[in-house]
Write a protein that holds these residues in place. Structure first.
Motif, mmCIF file in Angstrom:
data_model
loop_
_atom_site.group_PDB
_atom_site.id
_atom_site.type_symbol
_atom_site.label_atom_id
_atom_site.label_comp_id
_atom_site.label_asym_id
_atom_site.label_seq_id
_atom_site.Cartn_x
_atom_site.Cartn_y
_atom_site.Cartn_z
ATOM 1 N N LYS A 122 0.837 -1.203 0.000
ATOM 2 C CA LYS A 122 0.000 0.000 0.000
ATOM 3 C C LYS A 122 0.871 1.253 0.000
ATOM 4 C CE LYS A 122 -3.423 2.471 2.643
ATOM 5 N NZ LYS A 122 -3.515 2.987 4.004
ATOM 6 N N GLU A 123 1.904 1.192 0.777
ATOM 7 C CA GLU A 123 2.804 2.332 0.868
ATOM 8 C C GLU A 123 3.391 2.663 -0.503
ATOM 9 O OE1 GLU A 123 5.517 1.735 4.181
ATOM 10 O OE2 GLU A 123 6.907 3.084 3.153
ATOM 11 N N TYR A 124 3.779 1.619 -1.215
ATOM 12 C CA TYR A 124 4.356 1.862 -2.539
ATOM 13 C C TYR A 124 3.300 2.347 -3.521
ATOM 14 C CZ TYR A 124 8.136 -0.872 -0.503
ATOM 15 O OH TYR A 124 9.117 -1.317 0.318
ATOM 16 N N MET A 125 2.121 1.788 -3.395
ATOM 17 C CA MET A 125 1.070 2.148 -4.345
ATOM 18 C C MET A 125 0.662 3.611 -4.200
ATOM 19 S SD MET A 125 0.470 -0.529 -6.124
ATOM 20 C CE MET A 125 -1.073 -0.185 -6.938
ATOM 21 N N GLU A 126 0.870 4.140 -3.030
ATOM 22 C CA GLU A 126 0.458 5.528 -2.804
ATOM 23 C C GLU A 126 1.240 6.518 -3.656
ATOM 24 O OE1 GLU A 126 0.848 5.897 1.373
ATOM 25 O OE2 GLU A 126 -1.156 5.096 1.770
ATOM 26 N N HIS A 127 2.350 6.096 -4.188
ATOM 27 C CA HIS A 127 3.154 7.020 -4.979
ATOM 28 C C HIS A 127 2.595 7.243 -6.368
ATOM 29 C CE1 HIS A 127 6.322 7.194 -2.024
ATOM 30 N NE2 HIS A 127 6.285 5.888 -1.905
ATOM 31 N N PHE A 128 1.697 6.365 -6.778
ATOM 32 C CA PHE A 128 1.294 6.421 -8.177
ATOM 33 C C PHE A 128 0.132 7.372 -8.368
ATOM 34 C CE2 PHE A 128 2.996 1.976 -7.829
ATOM 35 C CZ PHE A 128 4.234 2.331 -8.351
ATOM 36 N N SER A 129 0.218 8.092 -9.449
ATOM 37 C CA SER A 129 -0.836 9.029 -9.793
ATOM 38 C C SER A 129 -2.119 8.267 -10.094
ATOM 39 C CB SER A 129 -0.394 9.837 -11.009
ATOM 40 O OG SER A 129 -1.511 10.180 -11.783
ATOM 41 N N ALA A 130 -3.225 8.829 -9.640
ATOM 42 C CA ALA A 130 -4.504 8.163 -9.875
ATOM 43 C C ALA A 130 -4.853 8.180 -11.359
ATOM 44 C CB ALA A 130 -5.595 8.849 -9.067
ATOM 45 N N LYS A 131 -4.226 9.068 -12.095
ATOM 46 C CA LYS A 131 -4.577 9.193 -13.510
ATOM 47 C C LYS A 131 -3.851 8.163 -14.375
ATOM 48 C CE LYS A 131 -5.593 14.101 -13.559
ATOM 49 N NZ LYS A 131 -4.951 15.391 -13.850
ATOM 50 N N ALA A 132 -2.776 7.646 -13.864
ATOM 51 C CA ALA A 132 -2.023 6.696 -14.673
ATOM 52 C C ALA A 132 -2.861 5.460 -14.927
ATOM 53 C CB ALA A 132 -0.725 6.327 -13.983
ATOM 54 N N GLU A 133 -2.604 4.807 -16.037
ATOM 55 C CA GLU A 133 -3.452 3.683 -16.413
ATOM 56 C C GLU A 133 -2.825 2.334 -16.124
ATOM 57 O OE1 GLU A 133 -4.151 4.355 -20.491
ATOM 58 O OE2 GLU A 133 -5.660 5.892 -20.140
ATOM 59 N N LYS A 134 -1.547 2.277 -16.268
ATOM 60 C CA LYS A 134 -0.914 0.965 -16.200
ATOM 61 C C LYS A 134 0.123 0.912 -15.093
ATOM 62 C CE LYS A 134 -2.795 -1.401 -19.410
ATOM 63 N NZ LYS A 134 -2.941 -1.231 -20.775
ATOM 64 N N LEU A 135 0.340 -0.272 -14.677
ATOM 65 C CA LEU A 135 1.387 -0.498 -13.687
ATOM 66 C C LEU A 135 2.270 -1.615 -14.208
ATOM 67 C CD1 LEU A 135 2.418 -0.007 -10.712
ATOM 68 C CD2 LEU A 135 1.092 -2.024 -10.143
ATOM 69 N N ALA A 136 3.552 -1.325 -14.311
ATOM 70 C CA ALA A 136 4.477 -2.353 -14.751
ATOM 71 C C ALA A 136 5.231 -2.863 -13.536
ATOM 72 C CB ALA A 136 5.441 -1.785 -15.779
ATOM 73 N N ILE A 137 5.359 -4.147 -13.471
ATOM 74 C CA ILE A 137 6.108 -4.759 -12.376
ATOM 75 C C ILE A 137 7.298 -5.450 -13.017
ATOM 76 C CG2 ILE A 137 6.035 -6.432 -10.507
ATOM 77 C CD1 ILE A 137 2.946 -5.977 -10.559
ATOM 78 N N SER A 138 8.474 -5.006 -12.666
ATOM 79 C CA SER A 138 9.630 -5.599 -13.313
ATOM 80 C C SER A 138 10.623 -6.058 -12.262
ATOM 81 C CB SER A 138 10.278 -4.597 -14.259
ATOM 82 O OG SER A 138 10.506 -3.392 -13.582
ATOM 83 N N SER A 139 11.409 -6.976 -12.677
ATOM 84 C CA SER A 139 12.348 -7.585 -11.753
ATOM 85 C C SER A 139 13.765 -7.379 -12.249
ATOM 86 C CB SER A 139 12.045 -9.084 -11.660
ATOM 87 O OG SER A 139 13.217 -9.762 -11.266
ATOM 88 N N ALA A 140 14.602 -6.984 -11.327
ATOM 89 C CA ALA A 140 16.025 -6.995 -11.608
ATOM 90 C C ALA A 140 16.654 -7.784 -10.478
ATOM 91 C CB ALA A 140 16.576 -5.581 -11.685
ATOM 92 N N ALA A 141 16.317 -9.028 -10.461
ATOM 93 C CA ALA A 141 16.679 -9.859 -9.321
ATOM 94 C C ALA A 141 18.190 -9.918 -9.131
ATOM 95 C CB ALA A 141 16.116 -11.265 -9.513
#
Lengths: 359, 477
Positions: B166-185
């Protein structure tokens, strides 16, 4: 411009000098209230339409607001609510008995002026936190400042002088000629139902039915089904003979229906069988703020379908006090209320005309 | 044919949970499906484009005070669809706004009324002050579509505490449409990026130019086993709804996915409530943002072709071992970031094919982390062979039953797992009309190579470059 508010800060100048400055031979109406907050709270309940009609008589003020000619809200502000209340009837040709003075003004602007006072909640940041510790700060005393109303008859504006601490604000509100508002008559001799309950319960019911299913709400009495209330066996049916019917609020639409059924804890003082009338829900919601603030509600409906919802608002705004109960500030506020005039009670009356039911 | 009967009672706190569930589901669809079976109640929603599905599974013996369901003769379940708006007016927020405590509800009864021509779902709310509020809602008889998800092919997986998410999600603008989840393991980072896809074409190029990257150390995750360079995009609105509910439940969120163009499953559970979301993922078309170079190593966690979710519990210790070897980080450090046993155990129950009902909620944490070699795994239930890639995404309830009757476990949760996890999701992997590439991508993945997007990416210079490249090391190092 309907209002003209100026705010001046002068710590040394006190209220009396301001009053002396105003040249006033003999105004038609002057009243001073040391508890502007309650005035504000009561008037705010009528804020569903911007234009209000104010009638002055010897007993106090009657503020009326109407919506679509089928709904009226009236506040009775007794003269006892003011520390001083002087009404000098004008010598007019159409001398009504008892004499009254009626004018209209913009209620929303009057409320905005009254709002100038310190809010009930003390601001944490004011004066570097000093005020929150100062027992004489208006927020702690909950005095709400003083408001002085002056009216000089038709054509003259309503002067409003608000003083709190060292701040004095003068407002000048344009008044209008009153419109003819015919009161919606409630036939007391043909009452179909009369119920008294906690206002919060009615408020809860109305909020419950505020569900967009439809825009009408139906009030009805249903023959009692006493055995179907096992959750409250301790409460015996009070009527000795036939048990009182159940009082229901109902909304129904294409998505479904919702019913709020009041139990036996409300007092049905009077009823006639088969009472059932519907009302426009958005109009009922006009009374929502009053429901939230009041302590007691009386629901009356006559055989013609006229509905009257009466609310009793106690003291320094019943709602506020309830909310603060138990807290330090809350107890101090209550003491203050008791030290002042005993039980400053105001009444609000909302009248509704029934709508035709499509069935 | 006898009519099904359904009657259940909810406590005030369960009623509140229903409210929150409905809020979440209403973000997906305007209508919400209700399915009652023996011992389980499912609220679900499928969005209009059929790219996202949400289901809330309620274990009735834990969630309800009483629950009675008897099915009709021809089916073992009752299914219907209701308007989300109507349901939300019934199960509204009731606790915070009541000035007078006496108006709070004490009990909620739900009943199916099938008498005469009028069929209704009746909800009776009994209040403390003796008031009874009754709702009768019309419903629609439907066959409910359930999203199916193949856990076998979903090799990417992470688990994260809901409060962090939730803490991380709060950074995203409500207007943005997509969320990319990427890994740099390989670098120990995972990145969440919000962006708007449309901005790359047309005149509105600069209308939504904000990309927000939140890069976090994978040490924040309870578990993180995603191949290096895997990058999938989901609808931010959907994911926000998912995270919102998870934060309320204060639980562990688990996501499983594979490659862009195939579904992602997000799941979490608490107190007899389990939320499962199947979200379609898309390739992030904007730009290739590779985190490891072409020659970089794979992620720390070796991608194991898992056959059954039972391995879940073994995953963590194995990963720890690898960590110890590769990064030299003391294992204790890793353990410190593990959430307390309460949330851990409830989240852990998600993937156990054994009946969750019998799983004690207080599953000992040590048990979770005790090392057991993979070879000694308990025998796994046989997995049905994955159907061809063209299998439909959504299957009717009855079809599911027929498909794996032979090896189905005769308990509810086995059923649920099978239903959710045993079939290949039918979205075509030939993403963007390039079948070969898509296939290639999958193959590469299986062979353990990284940076699929790197080669696959069809960025040809027309795209607007983000003004800021993600930092190789994140803020939280």
């Amino acid at each position: 411009m309907p209002s003209n508010a100026t705010r001046e800060r002068n710590a040394t100048e006190n209220i009396s000098t301001v009053i002396q400055d105003e040249p006033e031979p003999q105004p038609v109406f002057t009243a001073t209230s040391s508890n502007a907050r309650q005035l504000y709270n009561v008037l705010k309940c009528l804020n569903f339409q911007s234009k209000a009609q104010i009638e002055i008589n010897h007993d106090g003020l009657i503020v009326t607001v109407e919506d679509s000619r089928v709904m009226q809200g009236t506040a009775f502000i007794e003269s006892a609510l003011f520390t001083s209340f002087v009404y000098n009837p004008r010598p007019t040709s159409e001398a009504s008995d008892p004499p009254t003075e009626t004018f209209a003004l913009s209620l929303s602007i009057l409320l905005e002026c009254l709002q100038i006072f310190t809010p009930a909640e003390p601001r944490q940041f004011s004066n570097g936190g000093q005020t929150s510790n100062n027992v004489f700060s208006p927020a702690i005393l909950r005095s709400g400042g003083t408001a002085k109303f002056t009216y000089n008859g038709p054509g003259s504006p309503l002067f409003l002088t608000l003083a709190e601490g060292g701040d004095v604000t003068t407002c000048e509100l344009t008044t209008y000629e009153p419109e003819m508002i015919l009161p919606i008559p409630l036939r007391m001799e043909e009452l179909g139902v009369k119920v008294i309950m906690k206002a919060a319960w009615l408020h809860d019911a109305i909020r419950e039915l505020d569900n967009n299913l439809t825009d009408t709400v139906t009030l009805l009495l249903r023959p009692s089904s006493v055995p179907s209330h096992p959750s409250h066996p301790s409460h015996p049916p009070s009527a000795p003979s036939a048990p009182a019917p159940d009082f229901l609020l109902l909304t129904s639409g294409p998505l479904g229906s919702a019913t709020v059924e009041f139990g036996k804890q409300i007092q049905i003082l009077h009823y006639t069988e088969g009472y059932r009338f519907s009302y426009a829900f958005h109009l009922i919601k006009n009374a929502g703020r009053a429901m939230g603030l009041a302590t007691k509600a009386s629901v009356r409906g006559d055989s013609q379908g006229v509905l009257s919802l009466q609310f009793m608002i106690e003291g320094d705004g019943g709602g506020d006090r309830d909310r603060d109960r138990g807290g330090v500030r809350g107890t101090m506020g209550e003491e203050q209320g008791n030290m002042g005039k005993k039980m400053e009670t105001s009444f609000l009356d909302f009248r509704f005309v029934a709508v035709e039911e499509e069935e | 044919m006898s009519n099904p009967t359904l009657h259940f009672t909810l406590s005030p706190s369960s009623t509140q949970r229903i409210h929150e569930s409905l809020i979440t589901l209403s973000k997906f669809s305007e209508s919400i499906s209700l399915e009652a079976r023996r011992g389980i109640l499912i609220l679900s929603a499928l969005n209009s484009t059929k790219t996202a599905s949400a289901a809330i599974h309620l274990t009735t013996n834990r969630f309800c005070i009483t629950y009675n369901f008897s099915s009709s003769t021809d089916t073992d379940r009752f299914q219907c669809r209701l308007s989300a708006r109507a349901l939300l007016s019934v199960f509204r927020q009731r606790f915070l706004d009541s000035r007078d405590k006496s108006t709070a509800i004490s009990k909620c009864e739900v009943q199916l009324e099938q008498q005469g021509p009028e069929n209704r779902i009746a909800v009776r709310l009994l209040c403390n002050h003796g008031v009874v509020k009754t709702y009768k809602l019309t419903y629609e008889d439907v066959e409910i579509l359930h999203a199916v998800f193949n856990r076998d092919t979903a090799t990417a997986r992470w688990r994260l505490g809901s409060s962090l998410l939730k803490e991380y999600m709060e950074h995203f603008s409500a207007k943005a449409e997509k969320l990319a989840i990427s890994s740099a393991a390989s670098e120990g980072r995972a990145t969440f990026t919000s962006f708007t896809e449309k901005l790359v074409d047309g005149k509105d190029t600069l209308k939504q130019p904000l990309h927000t990257n939140v890069s976090l150390d994978i040490g924040n995750f309870e578990e993180f086993s995603v191949d290096d360079g895997v990058r999938v995009g989901v609808s931010l609105k959907d994911f926000t709804a998912v995270a919102w509910f998870a934060a309320i439940l204060e639980t562990m969120v688990e996501a499983r996915y594979s490659v862009p163009g195939r579904a992602m499953q997000v799941a979490y559970a608490k107190d007899g409530l389990e939320a499962v979301y199947t979200l379609m993922t898309a390739q992030d078309n904007r730009i290739s943002q590779s985190f490891g170079g072409p020659g970089s190593q794979m992620g720390r966690v070796v991608a194991v072709q898992r056959r059954e979710p039972v391995e879940t519990r073994e995953e963590t210790p194995r990963r720890e071992m690898i960590e110890r070897q590769e990064s030299g980080r003391p294992p204790t450090e890793r353990l410190e970031s593990v959430k307390p046993s309460g949330s851990e155990s409830t989240a852990g129950t998600i993937h156990q094919p054994t009946p969750r009902r019998e799983t004690p909620a207080s599953l000992a944490p040590q048990q979770n982390f005790s090392y057991r070699p993979t070879q000694q795994l308990p025998p796994m239930p046989p997995t049905p062979p994955p159907p061809p890639q063209t299998a439909p995404l959504f299957l009717y309830g009855e079809d599911e039953d027929e498909m794996d009757d032979s090896d189905r476990e005769h308990n509810l949760f086995g059923e649920m797992d099978q239903e959710r996890g045993s079939f290949t999701l039918g979205w075509d992997t030939t993403y963007a009309g390039n079948a070969e590439k898509g296939e290639k991508a999958v193959n590469k993945k299986k062979r353990g190579r990284n940076t699929v997007e790197d080669e696959d990416d069809d960025s040809d210079g027309d795209f607007v470059m983000p003004t800021q490249q993600p930092r190789p090391k994140g803020l939280f190092d």
